[in-house]
Design a protein around this motif. Structure first.
Motif, PDB file in Angstrom:
ATOM      1  N   VAL A 102      34.023  42.937  40.869  1.00  0.00           N
ATOM      2  CA  VAL A 102      35.199  42.382  41.689  1.00  0.00           C
ATOM      3  C   VAL A 102      36.212  41.915  40.911  1.00  0.00           C
ATOM      4  O   VAL A 102      35.961  41.080  39.786  1.00  0.00           O
ATOM      5  N   GLY A 103      37.463  42.193  41.540  1.00  0.00           N
ATOM      6  CA  GLY A 103      38.523  41.784  40.640  1.00  0.00           C
ATOM      7  C   GLY A 103      39.482  40.802  41.489  1.00  0.00           C
ATOM      8  O   GLY A 103      39.102  40.702  42.501  1.00  0.00           O
ATOM      9  N   PHE A 104      40.111  39.789  40.469  1.00  0.00           N
ATOM     10  CA  PHE A 104      41.138  39.089  41.395  1.00  0.00           C
ATOM     11  C   PHE A 104      42.599  39.339  40.436  1.00  0.00           C
ATOM     12  O   PHE A 104      42.737  39.394  39.498  1.00  0.00           O
TER      13      PHE A 104
ATOM     14  N   ALA B 138      41.052  46.178  48.800  1.00  0.00           N
ATOM     15  CA  ALA B 138      39.728  46.084  49.238  1.00  0.00           C
ATOM     16  C   ALA B 138      38.874  45.870  48.040  1.00  0.00           C
ATOM     17  O   ALA B 138      38.992  46.415  46.995  1.00  0.00           O
ATOM     18  N   GLY B 139      37.936  44.721  48.142  1.00  0.00           N
ATOM     19  CA  GLY B 139      37.079  44.506  46.992  1.00  0.00           C
ATOM     20  C   GLY B 139      37.381  43.599  45.939  1.00  0.00           C
ATOM     21  O   GLY B 139      37.022  43.496  45.136  1.00  0.00           O
ATOM     22  N   GLN B 140      38.880  43.007  46.303  1.00  0.00           N
ATOM     23  CA  GLN B 140      39.519  42.084  45.401  1.00  0.00           C
ATOM     24  C   GLN B 140      39.732  40.657  46.120  1.00  0.00           C
ATOM     25  O   GLN B 140      39.745  40.791  47.460  1.00  0.00           O
ATOM     26  N   LEU B 141      40.306  39.739  45.272  1.00  0.00           N
ATOM     27  CA  LEU B 141      40.747  38.672  45.853  1.00  0.00           C
ATOM     28  C   LEU B 141      42.190  38.476  45.247  1.00  0.00           C
ATOM     29  O   LEU B 141      42.404  39.106  44.035  1.00  0.00           O
ATOM     30  N   GLY B 142      43.102  37.875  45.800  1.00  0.00           N
ATOM     31  CA  GLY B 142      44.246  37.629  45.448  1.00  0.00           C
ATOM     32  C   GLY B 142      45.254  36.720  46.294  1.00  0.00           C
ATOM     33  O   GLY B 142      44.950  36.009  47.074  1.00  0.00           O
ATOM     34  N   VAL B 143      46.599  36.938  46.161  1.00  0.00           N
ATOM     35  CA  VAL B 143      47.547  35.989  46.769  1.00  0.00           C
ATOM     36  C   VAL B 143      48.331  36.755  47.922  1.00  0.00           C
ATOM     37  O   VAL B 143      49.199  37.690  47.619  1.00  0.00           O
ATOM     38  N   ASP B 144      48.425  36.707  49.045  1.00  0.00           N
ATOM     39  CA  ASP B 144      49.146  37.272  50.243  1.00  0.00           C
ATOM     40  C   ASP B 144      50.027  36.606  50.855  1.00  0.00           C
ATOM     41  O   ASP B 144      49.320  35.623  51.586  1.00  0.00           O
ATOM     42  N   ASP B 145      51.184  36.509  50.881  1.00  0.00           N
ATOM     43  CA  ASP B 145      52.188  35.652  51.680  1.00  0.00           C
ATOM     44  C   ASP B 145      51.875  34.112  51.419  1.00  0.00           C
ATOM     45  O   ASP B 145      51.866  33.494  52.206  1.00  0.00           O
ATOM     46  N   GLY B 146      51.750  33.945  50.011  1.00  0.00           N
ATOM     47  CA  GLY B 146      51.521  32.549  49.578  1.00  0.00           C
ATOM     48  C   GLY B 146      50.147  32.026  50.176  1.00  0.00           C
ATOM     49  O   GLY B 146      49.959  30.733  49.693  1.00  0.00           O
ATOM     50  N   VAL B 147      49.189  32.464  50.271  1.00  0.00           N
ATOM     51  CA  VAL B 147      47.816  32.215  50.591  1.00  0.00           C
ATOM     52  C   VAL B 147      46.910  32.980  49.699  1.00  0.00           C
ATOM     53  O   VAL B 147      46.837  34.225  49.708  1.00  0.00           O
ATOM     54  N   LEU B 148      45.774  32.185  49.161  1.00  0.00           N
ATOM     55  CA  LEU B 148      44.836  32.714  48.549  1.00  0.00           C
ATOM     56  C   LEU B 148      43.831  33.477  49.581  1.00  0.00           C
ATOM     57  O   LEU B 148      43.338  32.623  50.529  1.00  0.00           O
ATOM     58  N   VAL B 149      43.449  34.750  49.245  1.00  0.00           N
ATOM     59  CA  VAL B 149      42.629  35.558  50.280  1.00  0.00           C
ATOM     60  C   VAL B 149      41.783  36.174  49.705  1.00  0.00           C
ATOM     61  O   VAL B 149      41.651  36.684  48.444  1.00  0.00           O
ATOM     62  N   ASP B 150      40.650  36.530  50.170  1.00  0.00           N
ATOM     63  CA  ASP B 150      39.345  37.194  49.864  1.00  0.00           C
ATOM     64  C   ASP B 150      39.105  38.512  50.711  1.00  0.00           C
ATOM     65  O   ASP B 150      38.839  38.430  51.852  1.00  0.00           O
ATOM     66  N   ARG B 151      39.160  39.694  49.811  1.00  0.00           N
ATOM     67  CA  ARG B 151      39.094  40.832  50.330  1.00  0.00           C
ATOM     68  C   ARG B 151      37.878  41.436  49.867  1.00  0.00           C
ATOM     69  O   ARG B 151      37.617  42.776  49.923  1.00  0.00           O
ATOM     70  N   ALA B 152      36.689  40.874  49.261  1.00  0.00           N
ATOM     71  CA  ALA B 152      35.690  41.272  48.576  1.00  0.00           C
ATOM     72  C   ALA B 152      34.319  40.731  49.561  1.00  0.00           C
ATOM     73  O   ALA B 152      33.595  41.704  49.568  1.00  0.00           O
ATOM     74  N   PHE B 153      34.338  39.577  49.769  1.00  0.00           N
ATOM     75  CA  PHE B 153      33.126  39.155  50.406  1.00  0.00           C
ATOM     76  C   PHE B 153      33.491  38.920  51.822  1.00  0.00           C
ATOM     77  O   PHE B 153      32.432  38.254  52.423  1.00  0.00           O
ATOM     78  N   GLY B 154      34.662  39.136  52.433  1.00  0.00           N
ATOM     79  CA  GLY B 154      34.861  39.088  54.016  1.00  0.00           C
ATOM     80  C   GLY B 154      35.160  37.689  54.342  1.00  0.00           C
ATOM     81  O   GLY B 154      35.062  37.290  55.597  1.00  0.00           O
TER      82      GLY B 154
ATOM     83  N   SER C  55      45.105  31.523  39.714  1.00  0.00           N
ATOM     84  CA  SER C  55      44.321  32.524  39.117  1.00  0.00           C
ATOM     85  C   SER C  55      42.774  31.917  38.743  1.00  0.00           C
ATOM     86  O   SER C  55      41.825  32.435  39.113  1.00  0.00           O
ATOM     87  N   ASP C  56      42.825  30.864  38.312  1.00  0.00           N
ATOM     88  CA  ASP C  56      41.541  30.098  38.332  1.00  0.00           C
ATOM     89  C   ASP C  56      40.690  29.712  39.399  1.00  0.00           C
ATOM     90  O   ASP C  56      39.511  30.117  39.629  1.00  0.00           O
ATOM     91  N   ALA C  57      41.369  29.422  40.636  1.00  0.00           N
ATOM     92  CA  ALA C  57      40.888  29.021  41.759  1.00  0.00           C
ATOM     93  C   ALA C  57      40.383  30.408  42.317  1.00  0.00           C
ATOM     94  O   ALA C  57      39.273  30.391  43.177  1.00  0.00           O
ATOM     95  N   LEU C  58      41.126  31.503  42.250  1.00  0.00           N
ATOM     96  CA  LEU C  58      40.400  32.588  42.948  1.00  0.00           C
ATOM     97  C   LEU C  58      39.321  33.090  41.933  1.00  0.00           C
ATOM     98  O   LEU C  58      38.425  33.762  42.707  1.00  0.00           O
ATOM     99  N   ALA C  59      39.264  33.057  40.627  1.00  0.00           N
ATOM    100  CA  ALA C  59      37.857  33.227  40.121  1.00  0.00           C
ATOM    101  C   ALA C  59      36.784  32.392  40.483  1.00  0.00           C
ATOM    102  O   ALA C  59      35.757  32.782  40.510  1.00  0.00           O
ATOM    103  N   ALA C  60      36.905  31.034  40.578  1.00  0.00           N
ATOM    104  CA  ALA C  60      35.931  30.197  40.997  1.00  0.00           C
ATOM    105  C   ALA C  60      35.626  30.597  42.455  1.00  0.00           C
ATOM    106  O   ALA C  60      34.467  30.634  42.479  1.00  0.00           O
ATOM    107  N   ALA C  61      36.465  30.942  43.192  1.00  0.00           N
ATOM    108  CA  ALA C  61      36.112  31.401  44.569  1.00  0.00           C
ATOM    109  C   ALA C  61      35.273  32.403  44.702  1.00  0.00           C
ATOM    110  O   ALA C  61      34.299  32.726  45.582  1.00  0.00           O
ATOM    111  N   ALA C  62      35.800  33.431  44.071  1.00  0.00           N
ATOM    112  CA  ALA C  62      34.863  34.721  43.857  1.00  0.00           C
ATOM    113  C   ALA C  62      33.503  34.486  43.332  1.00  0.00           C
ATOM    114  O   ALA C  62      32.471  35.118  44.016  1.00  0.00           O
ATOM    115  N   LEU C  63      33.098  33.518  42.206  1.00  0.00           N
ATOM    116  CA  LEU C  63      31.714  33.436  41.909  1.00  0.00           C
ATOM    117  C   LEU C  63      30.879  32.681  43.225  1.00  0.00           C
ATOM    118  O   LEU C  63      29.948  33.021  43.309  1.00  0.00           O
ATOM    119  N   ALA C  64      31.569  31.732  43.676  1.00  0.00           N
ATOM    120  CA  ALA C  64      31.113  30.967  44.667  1.00  0.00           C
ATOM    121  C   ALA C  64      30.537  32.020  46.012  1.00  0.00           C
ATOM    122  O   ALA C  64      29.348  31.843  46.427  1.00  0.00           O
TER     123      ALA C  64
END
Length: 515
Positions: free
Chosen positions: A252-254, A261-277, A296-305
């Motif tokens: 999984v990437g951020f 798809a399969g990543q987390l990132g920032v879209d339109d100023g919002v942190l979003v997840d497209r890996a875990f739904g 960036s750190d927040a996206l990584a923490a979100a992905a692990l959780a």
């Protein structure tokens, strides 16, 4: 706790190398399980009276405490030893490690010991392990992760390199079901068996090359975090994004860009997840610490959780409630619209780059022990954000030289103490010294005296930059040293505290006195 040792320890003593936080923790838990322990530390003068408080404590618990040279001088020590457990500071070239390896004695780190103890059920059902590593951002990501998991109603423990040894986290009450383990490259090097439920490599840049011997070895140690069920990598980092995960690992990437798809990132100023739904998580503007590195750190923490089933609403709640720890982008004073920002935790060039990138224009205070890392890329990439720089510490001349070559328009100053205890303030233009202004010796410690003058010089540079016609305003005087602190201070926290005291002492001071 079970009173039977794990299978690898059925024969011989265990030698614990180092009696610091990690080594003492390992020794205490082994002794509690009736494993014979010898603690070897350079501070232990002999087996009778080391003159070090921790030696008395360990000896009272049943350990034999010896100096490392004393142990190595005993030709029979490897015959009696079934395992060596080393603290993170022990490099592969350390004489104790080399001697053990030559004799065929296995060498583990305290995290490897904790992993095996957990898997063996010493403390009950094995825990969920979430591992965080990277050159920069480990502690913030780990702390965010603990906040998120706790918001989900699970008992979590931030442990490892963040301060609490993993073994102590396993033994603590109430029982932590999820270990949010910040692990350094040292700890991962000595923990080859670890297979976390999910792990992240945030980024990889030059650091600790003196310990690992090469950048490749440093990178490979970090890659151990990706040996588990889910491996998360920072896609915006060239090295981290290129690390391969095993065939059994979900990758999984951020990214700070809009995620695929399969990543987390920032879209339109919002942190979003497209890996875990999970979808939308939190507006980027609400993330603390502010700026790209915080998101960036927040996206990584979100992905692990999310990888271990934490609810999306808990991710949002945990990040909303999170408050960064001290010395990580902390505003300690504001004078005439200029923030004084303590990012003393930025102990390598990669971390300093992230700290500078959070601002449009700063005066930088940097320097200390670079540990072999280059600062050239830092000043190439960040020169347009620098209104000035003040260099301190052992490697200050390396910083001045790099600025002269890669950012010659940035005014620079060095501050250091001379043999007489007085402070020397040396100003440079394109690397050429133009003036020197010795200051009084003062009553502070030499390190605090240097910091006080460094902060004063940085403030002067900021005021001058803001006074120039048409100039972009300076937002901050930023302590982001890009280097370790132990040449001057007892740790990065002590360095940050000194910066804060110096900044607060500027109120009501005439900046012209710094000229």
């Amino acid at each position: 706790m079970r009173r039977t040792p794990i299978v690898e320890l059925t024969v011989g003593e265990v030698v614990v190398g180092g009696a610091g936080v990690a080594g003492s923790s390992a020794a205490r838990h082994l002794l509690a399980a009736d494993v014979p322990v010898v603690v070897a530390d350079t501070r232990f003068a002999d087996a009778q009276d080391a003159g070090v408080p921790v030696a008395a404590e360990l000896r009272a618990a049943g350990a034999r405490c010896v100096g490392i040279d004393e142990l190595l001088a005993d030709p029979g020590w490897t015959d009696r030893t079934g395992l060596v457990v080393v603290s993170p500071g022990f490099a592969p070239t350390h004489q104790l490690v080399v001697a053990a390896a030559a004799a065929g004695v296995p060498v583990w780190g305290e995290v490897e010991l904790a992993w095996r103890i957990d898997r063996a059920g010493w403390f009950g059902t094995p825990r969920t392990w979430l591992v965080v590593t990277g050159t920069n951002g480990k502690t913030t990501t780990t702390s965010m992760l603990e906040s998120i998991v706790s918001a989900d109603g699970r008992v979590a423990a931030a442990c490892g390199n963040i301060g609490l040894p993993v073994l102590d986290a396993l033994a603590a009450e109430p029982r932590a079901e999820v270990l949010c383990a910040e692990l350094s490259s040292f700890q991962l090097h000595w923990a080859p068996s670890i297979v976390p439920d999910a792990g992240v490599v945030l980024n990889v840049a030059e650091d600790h090359l003196d310990w690992h011997g090469s950048f490749g070895a440093y990178r490979d140690a970090k890659a151990t975090a990706l040996h588990g069920r889910v491996g998360v990598v920072g896609l915006d980092d060239a090295v981290a994004s290129g690390i391969e995960t095993g065939t059994a690992t979900r990758r999984v990437g951020f990214t700070l860009a809009a995620p695929d798809a399969g990543q987390l990132g920032v879209d339109d100023g919002v942190l979003v997840d497209r890996a875990f739904g999970a979808g939308r998580l939190i507006p980027a503007a609400q993330v603390r610490p502010a700026g790209p590195s915080g998101c960036s750190d927040a996206l990584a923490a979100a992905a692990l959780a999310l990888a271990v089933g934490v609810a999306p609403l808990s991710v949002t709640a945990g990040l909303t409630d999170f408050t960064p720890a001290a010395h990580r982008g902390e505003v300690v004073e504001t004078i005439d619209g200029i923030d004084f920002v303590d990012d003393s935790k930025a102990t390598n060039p990669h971390a300093a780059r992230a700290a500078i990138a959070a601002h449009d224009r700063v005066v930088l205070i940097a320097g200390g022990l670079l540990k072999g890392a280059s600062v050239d890329d830092l000043f190439v990439e960040m020169r347009d954000r620098l209104a000035g720089a003040v260099a301190i510490g052992t490697d200050r001349d390396v910083i001045i030289d790099s600025i002269a070559r890669h950012a010659p328009d940035v005014p620079a100053v060095t501050v250091f103490t001379g043999d007489d205890g007085a402070v020397n303030v040396q100003r440079f233009v394109a690397g050429v010294p133009v003036a020197e202004n010795p200051g009084p010796a003062g009553a502070e410690s030499p390190a605090d005296l240097v910091m006080r003058h460094a902060v004063r010089q940085a403030w002067r540079l900021a005021v001058e930059a803001n006074s120039a016609p048409g100039s972009e305003p300076v937002e901050a005087v930023l302590l982001a040293p890009a280097a370790a602190s132990l040449d001057m201070f007892a740790g990065y926290g002590r360095r940050g505290d000194s910066f804060a005291v110096a900044a607060r002492g500027l109120r009501g001071t005439d900046v012209s006195a710094s000229r």
